[in-house]
Motif scaffolding. Sequence first.
Motif, PDB file in Angstrom:
ATOM      1  N   TYR A   1      22.453 -41.222  -1.796  1.00  0.00           N
ATOM      2  CA  TYR A   1      23.254 -41.667  -0.657  1.00  0.00           C
ATOM      3  C   TYR A   1      24.755 -41.576  -0.948  1.00  0.00           C
ATOM      4  O   TYR A   1      25.541 -41.244  -0.068  1.00  0.00           O
ATOM      5  CB  TYR A   1      22.858 -43.073  -0.241  1.00  0.00           C
ATOM      6  CG  TYR A   1      21.400 -43.170   0.123  1.00  0.00           C
ATOM      7  CD1 TYR A   1      20.875 -42.434   1.173  1.00  0.00           C
ATOM      8  CD2 TYR A   1      20.525 -43.959  -0.613  1.00  0.00           C
ATOM      9  CE1 TYR A   1      19.532 -42.496   1.498  1.00  0.00           C
ATOM     10  CE2 TYR A   1      19.178 -44.029  -0.293  1.00  0.00           C
ATOM     11  CZ  TYR A   1      18.687 -43.291   0.765  1.00  0.00           C
ATOM     12  OH  TYR A   1      17.360 -43.344   1.065  1.00  0.00           O
TER      13      TYR A   1
ATOM     14  N   ARG B   1      27.356 -39.218   1.164  1.00  0.00           N
ATOM     15  CA  ARG B   1      28.588 -39.769   1.746  1.00  0.00           C
ATOM     16  C   ARG B   1      29.803 -38.971   1.272  1.00  0.00           C
ATOM     17  O   ARG B   1      30.700 -38.655   2.065  1.00  0.00           O
ATOM     18  CB  ARG B   1      28.739 -41.248   1.376  1.00  0.00           C
ATOM     19  CG  ARG B   1      29.996 -41.888   1.902  1.00  0.00           C
ATOM     20  CD  ARG B   1      30.007 -41.972   3.405  1.00  0.00           C
ATOM     21  NE  ARG B   1      31.229 -42.627   3.855  1.00  0.00           N
ATOM     22  CZ  ARG B   1      31.699 -42.555   5.075  1.00  0.00           C
ATOM     23  NH1 ARG B   1      31.048 -41.896   5.997  1.00  0.00           N
ATOM     24  NH2 ARG B   1      32.800 -43.166   5.385  1.00  0.00           N
TER      25      ARG B   1
ATOM     26  N   TYR C   1      29.924 -35.710   3.101  1.00  0.00           N
ATOM     27  CA  TYR C   1      30.335 -35.926   4.490  1.00  0.00           C
ATOM     28  C   TYR C   1      31.849 -36.131   4.577  1.00  0.00           C
ATOM     29  O   TYR C   1      32.513 -35.527   5.428  1.00  0.00           O
ATOM     30  CB  TYR C   1      29.598 -37.124   5.093  1.00  0.00           C
ATOM     31  CG  TYR C   1      30.010 -37.413   6.500  1.00  0.00           C
ATOM     32  CD1 TYR C   1      29.584 -36.599   7.539  1.00  0.00           C
ATOM     33  CD2 TYR C   1      30.833 -38.491   6.803  1.00  0.00           C
ATOM     34  CE1 TYR C   1      29.973 -36.842   8.852  1.00  0.00           C
ATOM     35  CE2 TYR C   1      31.219 -38.747   8.104  1.00  0.00           C
ATOM     36  CZ  TYR C   1      30.786 -37.922   9.122  1.00  0.00           C
ATOM     37  OH  TYR C   1      31.177 -38.172  10.416  1.00  0.00           O
TER      38      TYR C   1
ATOM     39  N   HIS D   1      33.934 -33.476   6.643  1.00  0.00           N
ATOM     40  CA  HIS D   1      34.185 -33.885   8.019  1.00  0.00           C
ATOM     41  C   HIS D   1      35.333 -34.869   8.197  1.00  0.00           C
ATOM     42  O   HIS D   1      35.821 -35.032   9.310  1.00  0.00           O
ATOM     43  CB  HIS D   1      32.916 -34.496   8.630  1.00  0.00           C
ATOM     44  CG  HIS D   1      31.771 -33.532   8.646  1.00  0.00           C
ATOM     45  ND1 HIS D   1      31.690 -32.501   9.541  1.00  0.00           N
ATOM     46  CD2 HIS D   1      30.679 -33.432   7.863  1.00  0.00           C
ATOM     47  CE1 HIS D   1      30.593 -31.810   9.325  1.00  0.00           C
ATOM     48  NE2 HIS D   1      29.961 -32.352   8.306  1.00  0.00           N
ATOM     49  N   LYS D   2      35.720 -35.558   7.150  1.00  0.00           N
ATOM     50  CA  LYS D   2      36.817 -36.525   7.251  1.00  0.00           C
ATOM     51  C   LYS D   2      37.793 -36.281   6.106  1.00  0.00           C
ATOM     52  O   LYS D   2      38.006 -37.129   5.239  1.00  0.00           O
ATOM     53  CB  LYS D   2      36.271 -37.949   7.199  1.00  0.00           C
ATOM     54  CG  LYS D   2      35.437 -38.310   8.407  1.00  0.00           C
ATOM     55  CD  LYS D   2      35.199 -39.790   8.480  1.00  0.00           C
ATOM     56  CE  LYS D   2      34.531 -40.150   9.783  1.00  0.00           C
ATOM     57  NZ  LYS D   2      34.453 -41.582   9.965  1.00  0.00           N
TER      58      LYS D   2
ATOM     59  N   PHE E   1      21.301 -43.193   7.293  1.00  0.00           N
ATOM     60  CA  PHE E   1      22.294 -42.153   7.551  1.00  0.00           C
ATOM     61  C   PHE E   1      23.284 -42.579   8.633  1.00  0.00           C
ATOM     62  O   PHE E   1      24.484 -42.371   8.499  1.00  0.00           O
ATOM     63  CB  PHE E   1      21.621 -40.844   7.945  1.00  0.00           C
ATOM     64  CG  PHE E   1      20.834 -40.202   6.833  1.00  0.00           C
ATOM     65  CD1 PHE E   1      21.067 -40.488   5.496  1.00  0.00           C
ATOM     66  CD2 PHE E   1      19.834 -39.302   7.130  1.00  0.00           C
ATOM     67  CE1 PHE E   1      20.342 -39.893   4.482  1.00  0.00           C
ATOM     68  CE2 PHE E   1      19.099 -38.695   6.112  1.00  0.00           C
ATOM     69  CZ  PHE E   1      19.346 -38.998   4.804  1.00  0.00           C
ATOM     70  N   LYS E   2      22.780 -43.209   9.689  1.00  0.00           N
ATOM     71  CA  LYS E   2      23.666 -43.644  10.770  1.00  0.00           C
ATOM     72  C   LYS E   2      24.564 -44.798  10.342  1.00  0.00           C
ATOM     73  O   LYS E   2      25.724 -44.854  10.734  1.00  0.00           O
ATOM     74  CB  LYS E   2      22.842 -44.045  11.992  1.00  0.00           C
ATOM     75  CG  LYS E   2      22.255 -42.866  12.709  1.00  0.00           C
ATOM     76  CD  LYS E   2      21.435 -43.300  13.904  1.00  0.00           C
ATOM     77  CE  LYS E   2      20.793 -42.081  14.552  1.00  0.00           C
ATOM     78  NZ  LYS E   2      19.885 -42.441  15.631  1.00  0.00           N
TER      79      LYS E   2
ATOM     80  N   ILE F   1      26.177 -43.245   5.987  1.00  0.00           N
ATOM     81  CA  ILE F   1      26.607 -41.919   5.592  1.00  0.00           C
ATOM     82  C   ILE F   1      27.504 -41.279   6.636  1.00  0.00           C
ATOM     83  O   ILE F   1      28.617 -40.854   6.347  1.00  0.00           O
ATOM     84  CB  ILE F   1      25.386 -40.993   5.321  1.00  0.00           C
ATOM     85  CG1 ILE F   1      24.397 -41.643   4.356  1.00  0.00           C
ATOM     86  CG2 ILE F   1      25.853 -39.633   4.802  1.00  0.00           C
ATOM     87  CD1 ILE F   1      24.941 -42.046   3.021  1.00  0.00           C
ATOM     88  N   PHE F   2      27.039 -41.191   7.870  1.00  0.00           N
ATOM     89  CA  PHE F   2      27.745 -40.447   8.908  1.00  0.00           C
ATOM     90  C   PHE F   2      28.525 -41.347   9.845  1.00  0.00           C
ATOM     91  O   PHE F   2      28.443 -41.217  11.057  1.00  0.00           O
ATOM     92  CB  PHE F   2      26.746 -39.597   9.714  1.00  0.00           C
ATOM     93  CG  PHE F   2      25.920 -38.703   8.867  1.00  0.00           C
ATOM     94  CD1 PHE F   2      26.486 -37.816   7.976  1.00  0.00           C
ATOM     95  CD2 PHE F   2      24.531 -38.754   8.929  1.00  0.00           C
ATOM     96  CE1 PHE F   2      25.719 -36.976   7.189  1.00  0.00           C
ATOM     97  CE2 PHE F   2      23.744 -37.927   8.146  1.00  0.00           C
ATOM     98  CZ  PHE F   2      24.348 -37.036   7.268  1.00  0.00           C
ATOM     99  N   ASN F   3      29.291 -42.277   9.312  1.00  0.00           N
ATOM    100  CA  ASN F   3      30.102 -43.141  10.174  1.00  0.00           C
ATOM    101  C   ASN F   3      31.565 -42.976   9.887  1.00  0.00           C
ATOM    102  O   ASN F   3      31.998 -42.441   8.953  1.00  0.00           O
ATOM    103  CB  ASN F   3      29.705 -44.604  10.034  1.00  0.00           C
ATOM    104  CG  ASN F   3      29.915 -45.140   8.635  1.00  0.00           C
ATOM    105  OD1 ASN F   3      30.503 -44.494   7.783  1.00  0.00           O
ATOM    106  ND2 ASN F   3      29.449 -46.311   8.404  1.00  0.00           N
TER     107      ASN F   3
END
Length: 120
Positions: free
Chosen positions: A33, A37, A40, A44-45, A114-115, A118-120
Amino acid sequence: MLEITYHKEGDFFVPDLYLEKEDYENDYIIGKYGHLRLEYLRNHKKAEYIIMFMNKTLRKHIVETDKQAKQRFEILMKQMLEKNPIDENLKDTDPLKWAGLMNNYKYSVEEIIFKEFIFN
């Protein structure tokens, strides 16, 4: 005040800058995890990733995310098995069905992880 030194490369003076290594929980091995992260953030960030990297908080963020996600996974799996119990005899009589049910629970729980983490 911090003094910056320079070295010459060709016709240019380049600052001697380097980042210090983060020392947050060096003995902790980052798991699935935490790596998800990190990827991600990296993909993406980018601004958030760079800021955490420069502030030396990236490792702390990744380690804490990994720990919290693992704890949440254990709690959710326990709750899933309490609400929808799987007969342990099924493991002996029909192991493929048992593995399929367990994998279904695992993937359902991971979608939540994940929600949330990880993907926040």
